[in-house]
Design an enzyme around this catalytic site. Sequence first.
Site, PDB file in Angstrom:
ATOM      1  N   SER A   1       0.941  -1.175   0.121  1.00  0.00           N
ATOM      2  CA  SER A   1       0.060   0.065   0.144  1.00  0.00           C
ATOM      3  C   SER A   1       0.719   1.220   0.104  1.00  0.00           C
ATOM      4  CB  SER A   1      -0.734  -0.134   1.175  1.00  0.00           C
ATOM      5  OG  SER A   1      -1.922   0.899   1.157  1.00  0.00           O
TER       6      SER A   1
ATOM      7  N   ASP B   1      -8.656  -4.285  -6.456  1.00  0.00           N
ATOM      8  CA  ASP B   1      -8.233  -3.493  -5.498  1.00  0.00           C
ATOM      9  C   ASP B   1      -8.146  -1.889  -6.072  1.00  0.00           C
ATOM     10  OD1 ASP B   1      -6.831  -2.076  -3.477  1.00  0.00           O
ATOM     11  OD2 ASP B   1      -4.828  -3.506  -3.533  1.00  0.00           O
TER      12      ASP B   1
END
Length: 665
Positions: free
Chosen positions: A442, A494
């Site tokens: 991330s 995602d």
Amino acid sequence: MPGMVLFGRRWAIASDDLFFPGLFELFLRVLWWLGILALYLRYRGKLDCARGVLLSNYMVVLMVLLAVIICTMLAIVCVSMRGTICNPGPRKSMSKLLYIRLALFLPEIVWASLGAMWVAESTQCDKIVVSAIIATVVVSWMIIGSTLVTIMVVFDPLGRKAARYSSAGPHLAPPEASQFVSGLKTAAMSVWERRMKLLCCCVAQDDQARVAFSSTAELFSTYFSDTDLVPSDLVAGLTLLHQQQDSVRKNQAPKEVISHCPGSSQEDGLDAELENCRHYMPFAAAAYGWPLYVYRNPFTGLCRIGGDCCRSRTTEYDVVGGDQLHCHFGSVLRLTGLQHRDFIHMSFHDKVYELPFLVALDHKKECVVVAVRGTMSLQDILTDLSAESENLDLGCEVEDCLAHKGISQAAKYLYRRLVSDGILNQAFSIAPEYRLVVVGHSLGAGAAAVLAIMLRGTYPHVRCYAFSPPRGLLSKSLYEYSKDFTVSLVLGKDVIPRLSVTNMEDLKKKILRLIAHCNKPKYKILLRGCWYELFGGNTEDLPAELDRGDHRDLTLPLLGEQSLLTHKSPGYRSSDSPLGSPTKYPPLYPPGRIIHLEEEGTSGRCSCYTARYTAKWSHESEFSEILIGGKMLTDHLPDILIKALDRVVSNRDACISCPTPGGSA
């Protein structure tokens, strides 16, 4: 849309937002009225006690008052059902009905107060009647209190200025209008900055935090300055977009089925990189420390690492230089499978633009691993939201070295710690033949990718594995440059690898386009959306007249850039976005070559742990659109990514060892 104007100010609620709350209150009021009626008919002859006449009159007047409120709420619900999101004309009487409804609160408050006083003086009356009237008084005050809370929630700090411009806009001269809009945007930025500081009140107010607050406020105020959307409009738009995207995917021609077994050098490279990803992903997960470990092991995690939280630091912990280790050390050991002596440095120091990280010796792969933590605190969120671009001074021949400001600042901090503080020198003095690998998930993936670019000059063999990195990270030149040494891994839908200022602007335009062409009231869109999310359905009968790929610029008077309200220039073009500034928010791209784990077939909506995925090399253009769906968030979770990666690698290994059709084992 647009936001309602009441008492000379705009509110963050539209006239078609009152259907569900109005229906709920109507249901409660009808039940309440029926209960009071039944109570009165049954006990009116038994109120011969002191103050009994007052209690009887109280119930009669309350029934009359409730009947008036019920009629008003019924009218509000019926009017809220009319028109569409962008056609509030049929609901123009809503403001008058709301004035009437708010005016009815005054006699309700007075009567609830009198009822409380009379009940207190009527202790000799029938207990059932007294208890029922006490309940009605309590319910009255609960509804009044909930109304006050609702008013505070939908209060718009810029409402008075916005409402004044909405009515005065057509008569303002161009210079005056421009000056007013500039002042309005400045006020909006100030409001957003106050909101962020209130939300992040526990964040230390140093220079870096103040810069981040200002950057975040500018992003939000600019992004929302050219629409008159209320929150429910965004929900309705996202619902429509999800169904439209599903419809487009279902109508696409089926993809050619490709064997899972590697049959080319590219596939061989994919297998090797997938194996590397599976090996390094636990390091990226370990950087999150004990919270992720406990999340992955909810029943046994605390027991396994609980001793580390209570134990004072021993000499073996001192081998690891760093700070704020607390309960993290035990979880890091368990997630990576390494020994304490394999760690060179571990820091969980967390500030704006300063991320936790760990440095370890990986003897299996013979490399020094630097793992950077992803978003896990308010400070990290501020780092994420510092989304404007800044130049990186790399000292190489790459042109246009732009990167996400917050992430590049975090990478510079990591570079100072690793190089200037001698952490990497310490690691390579122990294992000089090892190579350098930088990993992260991330936000940590973005910082790791930028850090690898910065370390490339000193460590030419550096490798980076970025798991679920943000899309809005690198300029086109840096994206191409990073392909030689960076591999990114993306799971399914995602949202983070698809998230950038450019994509968010595109998402806003799509939502506005769908809302503009919507031919159903908002309550039907939301009801259908809930049903679709829970049980699926047919996407052919969408509740909107879609443009079917016609992306002409909108000219509807609801998307203007001139204010937060509905007065817009008739010549407004949807491409005239304040975020289109090429200097502050240019198009940015994800790092390196991208491996995409795509979901096979159409699995259920709650199949995060059972879905099957296939791996393939993908181009960055495949992530140029934000996909709406239930898995857009769950596919980003590190534990889901680890499970999917393990499953994909295991399946590919099994495919290699399985017999080919027509052959022998």
